[in-house]
Write an enzyme that holds these catalytic residues in place. Structure first.
Site, PDB file in Angstrom:
ATOM      1  N   CYS A 165       0.846  -1.211   0.000  1.00 46.04           N
ATOM      2  CA  CYS A 165       0.000   0.000   0.000  1.00 46.04           C
ATOM      3  C   CYS A 165       0.874   1.250   0.000  1.00 46.04           C
ATOM      4  O   CYS A 165       1.801   1.367   0.806  1.00 46.04           O
ATOM      5  CB  CYS A 165      -0.891  -0.009   1.238  1.00 46.04           C
ATOM      6  SG  CYS A 165      -1.902   1.472   1.410  1.00 46.04           S
ATOM      7  N   CYS A 171      -0.448   6.573   6.816  1.00 49.74           N
ATOM      8  CA  CYS A 171      -1.679   6.053   7.427  1.00 49.74           C
ATOM      9  C   CYS A 171      -1.392   5.317   8.737  1.00 49.74           C
ATOM     10  O   CYS A 171      -0.417   4.568   8.848  1.00 49.74           O
ATOM     11  CB  CYS A 171      -2.351   5.103   6.443  1.00 49.74           C
ATOM     12  SG  CYS A 171      -3.958   4.521   6.994  1.00 49.74           S
ATOM     13  N   CYS A 184      -2.590   0.584   9.397  1.00 47.63           N
ATOM     14  CA  CYS A 184      -1.793  -0.651   9.381  1.00 47.63           C
ATOM     15  C   CYS A 184      -0.472  -0.405  10.104  1.00 47.63           C
ATOM     16  O   CYS A 184       0.053   0.706  10.097  1.00 47.63           O
ATOM     17  CB  CYS A 184      -1.498  -1.095   7.946  1.00 47.63           C
ATOM     18  SG  CYS A 184      -2.949  -1.729   7.072  1.00 47.63           S
ATOM     19  N   CYS A 210      -7.534   1.830   0.174  1.00 42.40           N
ATOM     20  CA  CYS A 210      -7.188   1.125   1.409  1.00 42.40           C
ATOM     21  C   CYS A 210      -7.196  -0.363   1.079  1.00 42.40           C
ATOM     22  O   CYS A 210      -8.238  -0.915   0.712  1.00 42.40           O
ATOM     23  CB  CYS A 210      -8.209   1.424   2.503  1.00 42.40           C
ATOM     24  SG  CYS A 210      -7.980   0.371   3.957  1.00 42.40           S
ATOM     25  N   GLN A 257     -17.817  -7.875  14.466  1.00 49.18           N
ATOM     26  CA  GLN A 257     -16.442  -8.170  14.062  1.00 49.18           C
ATOM     27  C   GLN A 257     -16.237  -7.773  12.605  1.00 49.18           C
ATOM     28  O   GLN A 257     -17.081  -8.075  11.756  1.00 49.18           O
ATOM     29  CB  GLN A 257     -16.159  -9.673  14.220  1.00 49.18           C
ATOM     30  CG  GLN A 257     -15.955 -10.098  15.662  1.00 49.18           C
ATOM     31  CD  GLN A 257     -14.670  -9.565  16.264  1.00 49.18           C
ATOM     32  OE1 GLN A 257     -13.723  -9.244  15.548  1.00 49.18           O
ATOM     33  NE2 GLN A 257     -14.637  -9.462  17.575  1.00 49.18           N
ATOM     34  N   TYR A 294     -21.274  -7.727  27.879  1.00 51.37           N
ATOM     35  CA  TYR A 294     -20.853  -6.901  26.740  1.00 51.37           C
ATOM     36  C   TYR A 294     -21.319  -7.632  25.469  1.00 51.37           C
ATOM     37  O   TYR A 294     -20.540  -7.885  24.545  1.00 51.37           O
ATOM     38  CB  TYR A 294     -19.336  -6.682  26.730  1.00 51.37           C
ATOM     39  CG  TYR A 294     -18.767  -6.253  28.069  1.00 51.37           C
ATOM     40  CD1 TYR A 294     -18.695  -4.904  28.399  1.00 51.37           C
ATOM     41  CD2 TYR A 294     -18.319  -7.187  28.997  1.00 51.37           C
ATOM     42  CE1 TYR A 294     -18.177  -4.499  29.630  1.00 51.37           C
ATOM     43  CE2 TYR A 294     -17.811  -6.794  30.229  1.00 51.37           C
ATOM     44  CZ  TYR A 294     -17.738  -5.453  30.539  1.00 51.37           C
ATOM     45  OH  TYR A 294     -17.219  -5.072  31.755  1.00 51.37           O
ATOM     46  N   GLU A 326     -25.924  -5.618  27.781  1.00 56.63           N
ATOM     47  CA  GLU A 326     -25.364  -4.701  26.788  1.00 56.63           C
ATOM     48  C   GLU A 326     -25.797  -3.283  27.145  1.00 56.63           C
ATOM     49  O   GLU A 326     -26.947  -3.041  27.508  1.00 56.63           O
ATOM     50  CB  GLU A 326     -25.849  -5.093  25.383  1.00 56.63           C
ATOM     51  CG  GLU A 326     -25.595  -4.090  24.277  1.00 56.63           C
ATOM     52  CD  GLU A 326     -24.119  -3.716  24.071  1.00 56.63           C
ATOM     53  OE1 GLU A 326     -23.258  -4.605  24.092  1.00 56.63           O
ATOM     54  OE2 GLU A 326     -23.849  -2.510  23.922  1.00 56.63           O
ATOM     55  N   ASP A 370     -16.935 -10.144  26.683  1.00 57.71           N
ATOM     56  CA  ASP A 370     -16.252  -9.646  25.478  1.00 57.71           C
ATOM     57  C   ASP A 370     -16.208  -8.127  25.566  1.00 57.71           C
ATOM     58  O   ASP A 370     -16.870  -7.423  24.816  1.00 57.71           O
ATOM     59  CB  ASP A 370     -17.055 -10.115  24.247  1.00 57.71           C
ATOM     60  CG  ASP A 370     -16.401  -9.693  22.933  1.00 57.71           C
ATOM     61  OD1 ASP A 370     -15.259  -9.210  22.942  1.00 57.71           O
ATOM     62  OD2 ASP A 370     -17.074  -9.857  21.881  1.00 57.71           O
ATOM     63  N   CYS A 423     -10.084  -8.114  22.878  1.00 57.72           N
ATOM     64  CA  CYS A 423      -9.520  -7.446  21.703  1.00 57.72           C
ATOM     65  C   CYS A 423      -8.266  -6.661  22.072  1.00 57.72           C
ATOM     66  O   CYS A 423      -7.644  -6.065  21.191  1.00 57.72           O
ATOM     67  CB  CYS A 423     -10.552  -6.542  21.043  1.00 57.72           C
ATOM     68  SG  CYS A 423     -11.200  -5.272  22.119  1.00 57.72           S
TER      69      CYS A 423
END
Ligand SMILES: C[S@@+](CC[C@H](N)C(=O)[O-])C[C@H]1O[C@@H](n2cnc3c(N)ncnc32)[C@H](O)[C@@H]1O
Length: 388
Positions: free
Chosen positions: A78, A86, A89, A165, A226, A255, A276, A318, A345
């Protein structure tokens, strides 16, 4: 925090690059002072330009010339992946195999340093070639340009159909180019038929239908889901592998988003309390779980709601990047579930919450780690904690 010789933004220094660190960079030292270097790899020698150098703190730098390359270095495909470019990434300059090793190293290091557990971690790749997977993006818009942000900056990266992108599907950059006159954050959602939904700020989001192991979920186009098309099935599979016997059990899905894990727990025979905080997520979760009469969706923050719920046999949580935190982990442990499955995450949050769960009577019984965000430093982990 280190003291060291003066380094100023813009200085170019020669550095020997040490290990990878959490956040998409590697650690080097310049005359004793810690420098976090992007666009470099462990074992390399580089010239790096200093990008941040607050007195009395670590510095940041960007490799601008590689003198001794790593065997795992590749040419980043890229054009936006460059020093000062950017921030989407972090690892396009590393081979797919090296990316897995770097990410496994970070997860192991965070678990050791913050969670007090030494584990060998294997990073599992998801289907695909590591590009075109990002089905949802939240990009900035200044009325003319719609794009991701420059690393640690509010400036927008001018992605174009010629220079799109690469981690998003091609149609996504094209759709971004069609948005004009909008200022703020725009959510772009690639859907199964190849089209892209655009949700400008303050717009009412469309409903998207996502299918996971043949089960359909409704979710707001700008709501949490996701982003990698292989991630939901990999995570559901890992969660269910860790919870083999759910018939007649009471489970919590904390969550819970739109009820992804709750639906599969309920399908496996559990009565689920899903919690939630986002009212839109709650509305979709109620729809998605309506067939399961033994399961309930609770609107509100986990830390307020769980005190009023019947004690669970098993818990799935989560949380967002900040983690569940000490109070929630201690409250879960106090109800005595035999198994807690933690979908994480952020490996640093997982490390911190692991320490709390261990102190409260739980052992880390299993850990899987997924490269759900190729080219970036982000990962998803699924950890099983057993009461001892
Ligand atoms: C990482 S997402 C997981 C969603 C769902 N498990 C999934 O996989 O689709 C985290 C969710 O937690 C919700 N959330 C954040 N903080 C919360 C809190 N304190 N209490 C309850 N929900 C919260 C967010 O709205 C979001 O839906």
């Amino acid at each position: 925090v280190e003291d060291g010789p003066a380094l100023a933004v813009g200085d170019v220094v020669e550095l020997d690059i040490g290990p990878v660190a959490h956040g998409g960079h590697c650690v080097a030292r310049h005359e004793g002072r810690v420098v976090f270097v992007r666009h470099a790899l462990p074992g390399e020698r580089v010239f790096a330009r200093v990008t941040e150098a607050k007195p009395g703190s670590f510095a940041r730098a960007d490799a601008v010339d590689v003198l001794v390359p790593s065997a795992g270095r590749v040419a980043p495909p890229c054009v936006h992946f460059e020093p000062g470019g950017c921030g989407g990434c972090d690892f396009q300059h590393a081979s797919a195999d090296l990316q897995l090793t770097l990410k496994a190293t970070v997860v192991a290091e965070q678990l050791d340093r913050l969670g007090g557990i030494k584990r060998r971690v294997e990073m599992e790749a998801l289907p695909g070639d590591g590009f075109g997977w990002r089905t949802r993006v939240r990009w900035g818009s200044d009325g003319t340009v719609v794009g991701p942000r420059v690393y640690r900056s509010a400036a927008l990266v001018p992605v174009t159909t010629q220079a799109p992108c690469l981690i998003a599907p091609p149609g996504l950059t094209a759709a971004a180019r069609s948005v004009t006159g909008v200022v703020g954050e725009v959510v772009l959602t690639a859907v199964d038929d190849g089209s892209v939904l655009v949700t400008p700020p303050d717009a009412t989001p469309a409903t998207v239908v996502e299918t996971v192991f043949g089960r359909e979920f409704e979710v707001a186009a700008d709501g949490f889901w996701q982003v990698h098309p292989g991630a939901t099935e990999a995570l559901v599979d890992a969660v269910l592998e860790y919870l083999p016997d759910l018939t007649g059990r009471r489970g919590w899905d904390l969550y819970g988003g739109v009820g992804l894990f709750a639906a599969f727990l309920a399908d496996a025979g559990a009565d689920v309390d899903c919690v939630e905080a986002d009212p839109v997520g709650v509305e979709y979760a109620r729809r998605n779980l309506s067939a399961f009469t033994g399961s309930t969706v609770h609107a509100g923050r986990v830390e307020r709601v769980i005190g009023g719920l019947p004690a669970p046999d098993v818990v799935v949580l989560d949380p967002p990047r900040s983690g569940a935190g000490r109070a929630v982990c201690e409250a879960i442990a106090a109800t005595g579930p035999r198994t807690v499955v933690y979908v994480a995450c952020d490996p640093a949050a997982l490390g911190r919450d692991t320490a709390t769960l261990r102190a409260a009577g739980y052992d880390l019984g299993g850990l899987r780690a997924f490269d759900a965000f190729p080219q970036t430093h982000h990962v998803e982990c699924v950890a099983r904690f057993d009461r001892h």
